[in-house]
Every structure is written in structure tokens, then in C-alpha cells.
Design a protein around this motif. Sequence first.
Motif: not given
Length: 127
Positions: A60, A15, A49, A69, A53, A27
Motif C-alpha cells: 500500500y 482481495i 489486508l 492497496y 501485506t 480500504y
Amino acid sequence: MANETNTLGKSEWHIMEKLWESAPRTYVQLCHELKENPGWSRSTVQTMLERMTEKGILRYEVVGRAKQYYPNVARDDVAVAETRSLLDRAFEGSASLMMSTLVRKNQLTKEDIDELYAILEQAEVDS
């Protein structure tokens, strides 16, 4: 704030590479890209995600109906933390031990050696 050591798990790297390459990403964009490689489902992307986070590795912003993001840690900071972690675990904290191992095992090309000389010469000038 990111995790204390700024090291990433293997899955987190997938990611972060996307976000360091180009941020922000939604996303949906991440799902599309990560479906190809490493072959993740939408639920896997969502879970990653959310976890990242919570850990502070990314953040985000809500824009319209989409979350965009962003990386919350710099690639260089993660690279330094990962390198320090490797040095501590495998080489007793010694960069010279790591380099001598690579040299003894013929893992450095001529180009690698030339680049290392240039880096060391610059470090000497800067210090």
C-alpha cells in the motif's frame, strides 16, 4: 517480495481479484466490494489486508489519509504457482496425467481441445 510459492488461500483470492481487476483500491472501496461478496465485515477486510501485506502479497501507499492497496504479485505468476502446486499434489507433477484425466472424464469441450492444440503448436514453434 511475495510469499515463497506465490500461492494464495481462498480468502486471499477474493482481495487479489479485486486488485488485479483495478488497482489501486482503498480500504473503504475494498470493504464495500467485499461486503457484497463474500459478505465480509470491515474487521475481516482489515485483518486480511494486514496479513497479506505482511506476507508481501500486496502493498500500500498512503495518499492523504487513505491507504491505497496494490497487488504485489502478478496474476500470471500466481496462476503458474497454483498450477504447479495442483500438478504436484494431484498428478505427481505430470501435466500429461492431468490432461489424460480430464479427457477420460469428458471434462474438455471441443473449444478447450482446439485451444489446447493451438497452445501446444505455439509452444512447439517457440521451443
